[in-house]
Enzyme design. Structure first.
Site, short mmCIF file in Angstrom:
data_model
loop_
_atom_site.label_atom_id
_atom_site.label_comp_id
_atom_site.label_asym_id
_atom_site.label_seq_id
_atom_site.Cartn_x
_atom_site.Cartn_y
_atom_site.Cartn_z
N ARG A 137 4.93 -12.47 68.74
CA ARG A 137 4.60 -11.17 67.95
C ARG A 137 4.57 -11.71 66.56
O ARG A 137 4.82 -10.80 65.52
CB ARG A 137 5.62 -10.22 68.23
CG ARG A 137 7.13 -10.78 68.01
CD ARG A 137 7.84 -9.89 68.98
NE ARG A 137 8.15 -8.41 68.64
CZ ARG A 137 8.70 -7.55 69.78
NH1 ARG A 137 8.77 -7.97 70.94
NH2 ARG A 137 8.91 -6.34 69.53
N ARG A 170 19.04 2.49 74.50
CA ARG A 170 18.80 1.07 73.84
C ARG A 170 19.49 1.32 72.34
O ARG A 170 19.31 2.38 71.72
CB ARG A 170 17.59 0.46 73.74
CG ARG A 170 17.39 -0.65 74.82
CD ARG A 170 15.84 -1.10 75.02
NE ARG A 170 15.34 -1.55 73.87
CZ ARG A 170 13.99 -2.15 73.70
NH1 ARG A 170 13.40 -2.16 74.85
NH2 ARG A 170 13.63 -2.38 72.80
N ARG A 213 13.44 7.65 75.88
CA ARG A 213 13.69 6.31 76.80
C ARG A 213 15.00 6.26 77.47
O ARG A 213 16.02 6.28 76.34
CB ARG A 213 13.34 5.13 76.34
CG ARG A 213 13.49 4.08 77.36
CD ARG A 213 12.82 2.76 76.86
NE ARG A 213 12.83 2.34 75.46
CZ ARG A 213 12.10 1.38 75.03
NH1 ARG A 213 11.71 0.43 75.69
NH2 ARG A 213 12.42 1.01 73.73
N ARG A 231 11.07 -1.45 63.41
CA ARG A 231 10.45 -2.20 64.57
C ARG A 231 8.79 -2.00 64.11
O ARG A 231 7.95 -2.73 64.45
CB ARG A 231 10.57 -1.66 65.93
CG ARG A 231 11.92 -2.36 66.12
CD ARG A 231 12.60 -1.24 67.10
NE ARG A 231 12.11 -1.26 68.40
CZ ARG A 231 12.27 -0.47 69.37
NH1 ARG A 231 13.43 0.57 69.33
NH2 ARG A 231 11.65 -0.40 70.71
N LYS A 252 4.51 -1.77 77.55
CA LYS A 252 4.50 -2.97 77.89
C LYS A 252 5.45 -3.20 79.27
O LYS A 252 5.18 -3.99 80.50
CB LYS A 252 4.85 -4.07 76.55
CG LYS A 252 4.07 -3.94 75.66
CD LYS A 252 4.44 -4.87 74.59
CE LYS A 252 5.91 -4.69 73.94
NZ LYS A 252 6.04 -3.35 73.14
P1 AP5 Z 1 8.37 0.91 77.63
O1 AP5 Z 1 7.44 0.35 78.93
O2 AP5 Z 1 9.93 0.43 77.70
O3 AP5 Z 1 7.45 0.45 76.30
P2 AP5 Z 1 7.49 -1.07 75.78
O4 AP5 Z 1 6.10 -1.50 75.22
O5 AP5 Z 1 8.25 -2.24 76.53
O6 AP5 Z 1 8.53 -0.92 74.34
P3 AP5 Z 1 9.85 -1.74 73.87
O7 AP5 Z 1 10.54 -0.71 72.95
O8 AP5 Z 1 10.48 -2.53 74.89
O9 AP5 Z 1 9.03 -2.69 72.83
P4 AP5 Z 1 9.77 -3.65 71.76
O10 AP5 Z 1 8.58 -4.49 71.45
O11 AP5 Z 1 9.86 -2.86 70.65
O12 AP5 Z 1 10.84 -4.35 72.38
P5 AP5 Z 1 11.20 -5.52 73.07
O13 AP5 Z 1 12.20 -5.53 74.06
O14 AP5 Z 1 10.12 -6.40 73.19
O15 AP5 Z 1 7.97 2.42 77.37
C1 AP5 Z 1 8.60 3.08 76.52
C2 AP5 Z 1 8.97 4.61 76.86
O16 AP5 Z 1 7.78 5.20 77.25
C3 AP5 Z 1 9.79 4.48 78.42
O17 AP5 Z 1 10.71 5.47 78.38
C4 AP5 Z 1 8.85 4.74 79.40
O18 AP5 Z 1 9.42 5.37 80.62
C5 AP5 Z 1 7.73 5.47 78.83
N1 AP5 Z 1 6.53 5.57 79.18
C6 AP5 Z 1 5.56 4.07 79.22
N2 AP5 Z 1 4.33 4.41 79.68
C7 AP5 Z 1 4.17 5.64 79.76
C8 AP5 Z 1 3.03 6.53 79.84
N3 AP5 Z 1 2.01 6.11 80.41
N4 AP5 Z 1 2.97 7.95 79.93
C9 AP5 Z 1 4.33 8.35 79.45
N5 AP5 Z 1 5.55 7.64 79.24
C10 AP5 Z 1 5.38 6.25 79.18
O19 AP5 Z 1 12.09 -6.24 71.44
C11 AP5 Z 1 13.10 -5.89 71.24
C12 AP5 Z 1 13.65 -6.63 70.02
O20 AP5 Z 1 13.89 -7.98 70.59
C13 AP5 Z 1 12.73 -6.78 68.70
O21 AP5 Z 1 12.54 -5.49 67.97
C14 AP5 Z 1 13.30 -8.00 68.13
O22 AP5 Z 1 14.31 -7.77 67.39
C15 AP5 Z 1 13.62 -8.90 69.50
N6 AP5 Z 1 12.47 -9.74 69.85
C16 AP5 Z 1 11.93 -9.49 71.01
N7 AP5 Z 1 10.82 -10.41 71.18
C17 AP5 Z 1 10.57 -11.23 70.03
C18 AP5 Z 1 9.73 -12.03 69.55
N8 AP5 Z 1 8.78 -12.56 70.18
N9 AP5 Z 1 10.29 -12.52 68.21
C19 AP5 Z 1 11.10 -12.10 67.50
N10 AP5 Z 1 11.91 -11.19 67.88
C20 AP5 Z 1 11.75 -10.53 68.96
MG MG Z 2 9.70 -3.34 76.65
#
Ligand code: AP5
Ligand code: MG
Length: 216
Positions: free
Chosen positions: A89, A161, A128, A172, A14
């Site tokens: 989410r 992270r 990552r 997660r 994402k």
């Molecule tokens: P990356 O692009 O970083 O993946 P991502 O989908 O953004 O994954 P996240 O871990 O950020 O998602 P998440 O939903 O767990 O975390 P968030 O920050 O939203 O890619 C991942 C890796 O793969 C990288 O190393 C990248 O280089 C590699 N990659 C990407 N594309 C690739 C490809 N095509 N080929 C090869 N490699 C690739 O949330 C974190 C926390 O915040 C949650 O757990 C929760 O506690 C809280 N939170 C956030 N939003 C909410 C909400 N709406 N409600 C409640 N709690 C929330």
């Molecule tokens: Mg992310």
């Protein structure tokens, strides 16, 4: 109008895709995860509440998260569209967003759901590395920085992270299946959902997303 949601499990890409989309469409990237991490870094009251929850992989309560997004979407830079990453989410968050969209006159008009098999997610999360200063994201094998361990953009030392460990990742992913997968159905029923395969090279998916989003 581009009022877009990016959905998908942890590690789906994402954040990676969002960076290129917001550059092309000149709309703000609203990542609730990034907003929480910024609050944690700055030790704000919100950050203090969210820190332990995020580290163990649980979701921050809906009322806090909805309040944060409502305030953000009301800002002037969202007048020509926005890209939400990681919100909504839960079903209550999706319902709240529907109300917010009506209030501000900018309802969601596209939901991108990126799917990736679990074993690929595990590898992506394990490898990552992120820049604590500018937020850029890398992978030790798939998306290496030019100089090992250093951010291409600002030269800072890259870190992992706190929630990118096997225990928190498991939580997660469970939360994703239980709480977030139903949100896809919510948008499918509203004919807004488009599913994409997030495996393979990032530019392949990027091209597919541009092809669709250019038409909006
Ligand atoms: P990356 O692009 O970083 O993946 P991502 O989908 O953004 O994954 P996240 O871990 O950020 O998602 P998440 O939903 O767990 O975390 P968030 O920050 O939203 O890619 C991942 C890796 O793969 C990288 O190393 C990248 O280089 C590699 N990659 C990407 N594309 C690739 C490809 N095509 N080929 C090869 N490699 C690739 O949330 C974190 C926390 O915040 C949650 O757990 C929760 O506690 C809280 N939170 C956030 N939003 C909410 C909400 N709406 N409600 C409640 N709690 C929330
Ligand atoms: Mg992310």
């Amino acid at each position: 109008m581009k009022n877009i949601i990016l959905m998908g499990p942890p590690g789906a890409g994402k954040g990676t895709q969002a960076t290129d989309l917001v550059e092309r469409y000149h709309i703000p990237h609203i990542s609730t995860g990034d907003m929480f991490r910024e609050a944690i870094k700055n030790k704000t009251p919100l950050g203090q509440k969210a820190e332990a929850i995020i580290a163990r992989g649980d979701l921050v309560p809906d009322d806090i998260t909805v309040g944060l997004v409502k305030e953000r979407l009301s800002q002037d830079d969202c007048a020509n569209g926005y890209l939400l990453d990681g919100f909504p989410r839960t079903i209550p968050q999706a319902e709240a967003l529907e109300e917010i969209g009506k209030e501000i006159g900018r309802p969601v008009n596209a939901v991108i759901d990126i799917s990736v098999p679990e074993e690929v997610l595990i590898d992506r999360i394990g490898g990552r590395r992120v820049c604590p200063k500018c937020g850029a994201s890398y992978h030790v094998r798939n998306m290496k920085p030019k100089v090992e361990g250093k951010c291409d953009h600002c030269g800072s030392d890259l870190i992992q992270r706190k929630d990118d460990n096997p225990e928190s990742f498991k939580v997660r992913l469970e939360n994703y299946y239980k709480q977030t997968a139903p949100v896809s159905d919510f948008y499918e029923a509203r004919k807004l959902l488009r599913r994409y395969d997030g495996q393979g090279d990032k530019t392949r998916l990027q091209k597919e997303l541009f092809a669709f989003l250019d038409t909006l």
